[in-house]
Design a protein around this motif. Structure first.
Motif, PDB file in Angstrom:
ATOM      1  N   ILE A 311      -2.619  -3.414   6.029  1.00  7.83           N
ATOM      2  CA  ILE A 311      -3.130  -2.767   4.822  1.00  7.83           C
ATOM      3  C   ILE A 311      -3.363  -1.284   5.076  1.00  7.83           C
ATOM      4  O   ILE A 311      -3.000  -0.429   4.260  1.00  7.83           O
ATOM      5  CB  ILE A 311      -4.426  -3.461   4.361  1.00  7.83           C
ATOM      6  CG1 ILE A 311      -4.122  -4.879   3.874  1.00  7.83           C
ATOM      7  CG2 ILE A 311      -5.109  -2.655   3.258  1.00  7.83           C
ATOM      8  CD1 ILE A 311      -5.356  -5.707   3.578  1.00  7.83           C
ATOM      9  N   ALA A 312      -3.980  -0.950   6.219  1.00  3.33           N
ATOM     10  CA  ALA A 312      -4.245   0.453   6.527  1.00  3.33           C
ATOM     11  C   ALA A 312      -2.945   1.240   6.654  1.00  3.33           C
ATOM     12  O   ALA A 312      -2.837   2.373   6.152  1.00  3.33           O
ATOM     13  CB  ALA A 312      -5.051   0.548   7.824  1.00  3.33           C
ATOM     14  N   GLU A 313      -1.952   0.676   7.313  1.00  2.00           N
ATOM     15  CA  GLU A 313      -0.683   1.379   7.486  1.00  2.00           C
ATOM     16  C   GLU A 313       0.064   1.563   6.172  1.00  2.00           C
ATOM     17  O   GLU A 313       0.858   2.491   6.025  1.00  2.00           O
ATOM     18  CB  GLU A 313       0.191   0.619   8.486  1.00  2.00           C
ATOM     19  CG  GLU A 313      -0.349   0.667   9.911  1.00  2.00           C
ATOM     20  CD  GLU A 313       0.498  -0.141  10.880  1.00  2.00           C
ATOM     21  OE1 GLU A 313       1.310  -0.962  10.394  1.00  2.00           O
ATOM     22  OE2 GLU A 313       0.337   0.041  12.101  1.00  2.00           O
ATOM     23  N   ALA A 314      -0.197   0.691   5.190  1.00  2.00           N
ATOM     24  CA  ALA A 314       0.442   0.842   3.881  1.00  2.00           C
ATOM     25  C   ALA A 314      -0.337   1.779   2.967  1.00  2.00           C
ATOM     26  O   ALA A 314       0.257   2.514   2.169  1.00  2.00           O
ATOM     27  CB  ALA A 314       0.586  -0.532   3.210  1.00  2.00           C
ATOM     28  N   VAL A 315      -1.670   1.792   3.088  1.00  2.00           N
ATOM     29  CA  VAL A 315      -2.507   2.531   2.144  1.00  2.00           C
ATOM     30  C   VAL A 315      -2.700   3.986   2.555  1.00  2.00           C
ATOM     31  O   VAL A 315      -2.716   4.890   1.705  1.00  2.00           O
ATOM     32  CB  VAL A 315      -3.867   1.826   1.992  1.00  2.00           C
ATOM     33  CG1 VAL A 315      -4.855   2.684   1.206  1.00  2.00           C
ATOM     34  CG2 VAL A 315      -3.683   0.483   1.310  1.00  2.00           C
ATOM     35  N   LEU A 316      -2.847   4.258   3.847  1.00  2.00           N
ATOM     36  CA  LEU A 316      -3.130   5.625   4.289  1.00  2.00           C
ATOM     37  C   LEU A 316      -2.064   6.632   3.849  1.00  2.00           C
ATOM     38  O   LEU A 316      -2.409   7.712   3.352  1.00  2.00           O
ATOM     39  CB  LEU A 316      -3.316   5.659   5.812  1.00  2.00           C
ATOM     40  CG  LEU A 316      -4.603   5.007   6.335  1.00  2.00           C
ATOM     41  CD1 LEU A 316      -4.628   4.990   7.855  1.00  2.00           C
ATOM     42  CD2 LEU A 316      -5.831   5.733   5.793  1.00  2.00           C
ATOM     43  N   PRO A 317      -0.768   6.340   4.000  1.00  2.00           N
ATOM     44  CA  PRO A 317       0.227   7.292   3.490  1.00  2.00           C
ATOM     45  C   PRO A 317       0.142   7.468   1.975  1.00  2.00           C
ATOM     46  O   PRO A 317       0.400   8.562   1.458  1.00  2.00           O
ATOM     47  CB  PRO A 317       1.564   6.666   3.902  1.00  2.00           C
ATOM     48  CG  PRO A 317       1.225   5.766   5.048  1.00  2.00           C
ATOM     49  CD  PRO A 317      -0.127   5.234   4.745  1.00  2.00           C
ATOM     50  N   GLU A 318      -0.239   6.422   1.260  1.00  2.00           N
ATOM     51  CA  GLU A 318      -0.363   6.526  -0.198  1.00  2.00           C
ATOM     52  C   GLU A 318      -1.519   7.451  -0.578  1.00  2.00           C
ATOM     53  O   GLU A 318      -1.430   8.195  -1.557  1.00  2.00           O
ATOM     54  CB  GLU A 318      -0.578   5.137  -0.790  1.00  2.00           C
ATOM     55  CG  GLU A 318      -0.434   5.074  -2.293  1.00  2.00           C
ATOM     56  CD  GLU A 318       0.984   5.351  -2.748  1.00  2.00           C
ATOM     57  OE1 GLU A 318       1.134   5.814  -3.899  1.00  2.00           O
ATOM     58  OE2 GLU A 318       1.931   5.106  -1.974  1.00  2.00           O
ATOM     59  N   ILE A 319      -2.610   7.417   0.189  1.00  2.00           N
ATOM     60  CA  ILE A 319      -3.725   8.328  -0.071  1.00  2.00           C
ATOM     61  C   ILE A 319      -3.277   9.768   0.140  1.00  2.00           C
ATOM     62  O   ILE A 319      -3.592  10.663  -0.663  1.00  2.00           O
ATOM     63  CB  ILE A 319      -4.918   7.994   0.847  1.00  2.00           C
ATOM     64  CG1 ILE A 319      -5.451   6.594   0.550  1.00  2.00           C
ATOM     65  CG2 ILE A 319      -6.032   9.026   0.678  1.00  2.00           C
ATOM     66  CD1 ILE A 319      -6.551   6.143   1.501  1.00  2.00           C
ATOM     67  N   ALA A 320      -2.520  10.008   1.209  1.00  2.00           N
ATOM     68  CA  ALA A 320      -2.038  11.362   1.483  1.00  2.00           C
ATOM     69  C   ALA A 320      -1.112  11.854   0.376  1.00  2.00           C
ATOM     70  O   ALA A 320      -1.196  13.005  -0.062  1.00  2.00           O
ATOM     71  CB  ALA A 320      -1.311  11.391   2.835  1.00  2.00           C
ATOM     72  N   ARG A 321      -0.223  10.970  -0.114  1.00  2.00           N
ATOM     73  CA  ARG A 321       0.673  11.376  -1.195  1.00  2.00           C
ATOM     74  C   ARG A 321      -0.104  11.665  -2.475  1.00  2.00           C
ATOM     75  O   ARG A 321       0.211  12.598  -3.211  1.00  2.00           O
ATOM     76  CB  ARG A 321       1.701  10.272  -1.445  1.00  2.00           C
ATOM     77  CG  ARG A 321       2.862  10.293  -0.470  1.00  2.00           C
ATOM     78  CD  ARG A 321       3.987   9.384  -0.931  1.00  2.00           C
ATOM     79  NE  ARG A 321       3.609   7.983  -0.898  1.00  2.00           N
ATOM     80  CZ  ARG A 321       3.820   7.195   0.159  1.00  2.00           C
ATOM     81  NH1 ARG A 321       4.402   7.685   1.237  1.00  2.00           N
ATOM     82  NH2 ARG A 321       3.455   5.935   0.122  1.00  2.00           N
ATOM     83  N   GLY A 322      -1.153  10.863  -2.742  1.00  3.20           N
ATOM     84  CA  GLY A 322      -1.972  11.113  -3.919  1.00  3.20           C
ATOM     85  C   GLY A 322      -2.670  12.454  -3.862  1.00  3.20           C
ATOM     86  O   GLY A 322      -2.772  13.157  -4.867  1.00  3.20           O
TER      87      GLY A 322
END
Length: 327
Positions: A311-322
Motif C-alpha cells: 500500500i505504501a509503495e502504491a500510495v506514496l508516488p500518488e501523493i507526490a504526483r498530487g
C-alpha cells in the motif's frame, strides 16, 4: 422496443441522433474509465459507443454524396402509360413531430440513467461502487498549522491517494469495496494545534486503513530510538522507496459512552483492537516528518506486513504526483 422506435424515424433524424448519443455516452464512459479509474470494462463499452458513432457518420457522409451525385440520364422509351392508380388519401408523417418524439425519448432515457445514479444503493448494486472521499472539516478552512506549513498536503489529497481501486486487493480482500472514505485537515495531539497532521481513512467490511502525514521535526530514526525500550518483537526497521521506515504495533483506543442505561463498563476509555503501523520518512535524508499507514480490524485480525508495504509503495508516488499537480 427502443430499436423499433429508432428504426421508424426518418433517416435524417435517426442517424444524427445515433451519432449524438453514441458520442456523448462514449466520451462520458471513457472519461469514467480513464480519469476515475473504473477499469478496462467501461473503456471497452465507451470505445464501442464511439465506434458506432463513427460508423453512422460514414453512412451519413455516403448518403450526402449520393444525393449530390446527378442522376443518370434516362433513355426515352415509348411505352404505354398505365392508368394512374388512386390511393386512398393518407396523412403523411410529420417530420417535426417525429423529431420531437425522438428527442423526448432520449431525454427520458437520460433522465432515468441520471436518477438511477443517485438512488440509494443496496444489495449487489451497492457493492459494486466504492465510497468516495468527503471532507471531515466542518468549516472548510484548514487549521493555522496547515496554513503555516506551505508544503503540507490536505486530508483530501491523502484520501484520494489512499482510496485506490486496487486497495482491497492489496489488503487481501479483493471482493470488498470501501464503505466509507474521508479526509481531515487535523493537527497532531499534544501539540496545542501547532503541528499539521492531515489524515485520511478508508473503511472496508474487514479492515480499516488510515493514512496520516505528520509535519514535525521528529525523524524516523529518532522515533525508532524512542520505541526500542519496549524491546517488542513487532518492531521492524526497513527501507521503503529509499526512505527509512519502521513497523510498530499498538492498540487502538476505544471510547464508550454511558447514556444512563447502565450498560457501559470499564470506564469511558478502553483498549481497542490491535493496529499495525508503517511509518515512512518524508524523504531519503530523514530530515523530519513522516507518513503513517495504519491498518486494523474490529476482530483483531491483521494482514501481513507485506500488505502495508505494498500500500505504501502504491500510495506514496500518488501523493507526490498530487502535490505536483496542485502546484
Amino acid at each position: 422496443m427502443l430499436g423499433l422506435l429508432v428504426r421508424l424515424l426518418p433517416f435524417w433524424i435517426r442517424e444524427p441522433l445515433v451519432i449524438l448519443v453514441g458520442t456523448v455516452f462514449g466520451v462520458r464512459i471513457l472519461h469514467m474509465a480513464l480519469a476515475d479509474g473504473e477499469g478496462w470494462a467501461p473503456a471497452v463499452i465507451g470505445a464501442a459507443f464511439l465506434l458506432v458513432a463513427v460508423v453512422r457518420v460514414r453512412v451519413v457522409v455516403h448518403a450526402l454524396r449520393a444525393r449530390r451525385r446527378p442522376a443518370p440520364p434516362v433513355a426515352a422509351v415509348t411505352a404505354p402509360v398505365a392508368p394512374a392508380v388512386r390511393r386512398p388519401p393518407g396523412k403523411e408523417p410529420n417530420a417535426f413531430a417525429q423529431a420531437a418524439l425522438a428527442i423526448g425519448l432520449f431525454a427520458v432515457i437520460g433522465g432515468v440513467l441520471w436518477i438511477e445514479g443517485r438512488l440509494p444503493e443496496s444489495g449487489a448494486t451497492g457493492a459494486s461502487r466504492a465510497a468516495t472521499c468527503w471532507s471531515g472539516d466542518e468549516d472548510g478552512k484548514p487549521p493555522t498549522a496547515h496554513r503555516a506549513t506551505s508544503d503540507a498536503v490536505t486530508g483530501e489529497d491523502l484520501c484520494r491517494a489512499l482510496n485506490r481501486p486496487e486497495l482491497p486487493e492489496l489488503l487481501g480482500t479483493p471482493t470488498e469495496t470501501a464503505t466509507y472514505a474521508s479526509g481531515t485537515d487535523a493537527t497532531a495531539p499534544l501539540t496545542d494545534g501547532k503541528v499539521a497532521r492531515p489524515e485520511a481513512r478508508v473503511e472496508f467490511d474487514t479492515y480499516t486503513v488510515e493514512l496520516s502525514a505528520t509535519y514535525d521535526e521528529l525523524t524516523v530514526a529518532q522515533y525508532a530510538n524512542l520505541t526500542t525500550y519496549r524491546n517488542a518483537p513487532d518492531l521492524r526497521k526497513l527501507t521503503v522507496l529509499g526512505r527509512p521506515a519502521l513497523f510498530t504495533s499498538d492498540h487502538m483506543m476505544r471510547i464508550q459512552f454511558d447514556l444512563g442505561s447502565g450498560g457501559g463498563s470499564g470506564g469511558p476509555v478502553g483498549q481497542g483492537p490491535l493496529a499495525r503501523t508503517l511509518t515512512v520518512a518524508f524523504d531519503g535524508e530523514d530530515r523530519g516528518g513522516s507518513y503513517g499507514f495504519t491498518v486494523w480490524s474490529e476482530t483483531g485480525a491483521l494482514p501481513d506486513d507485506g500488505a502495508l508495504l505494498d500500500i505504501a509503495e502504491a500510495v506514496l508516488p500518488e501523493i507526490a504526483r498530487g502535490k505536483q499537480d496542485r502546484g
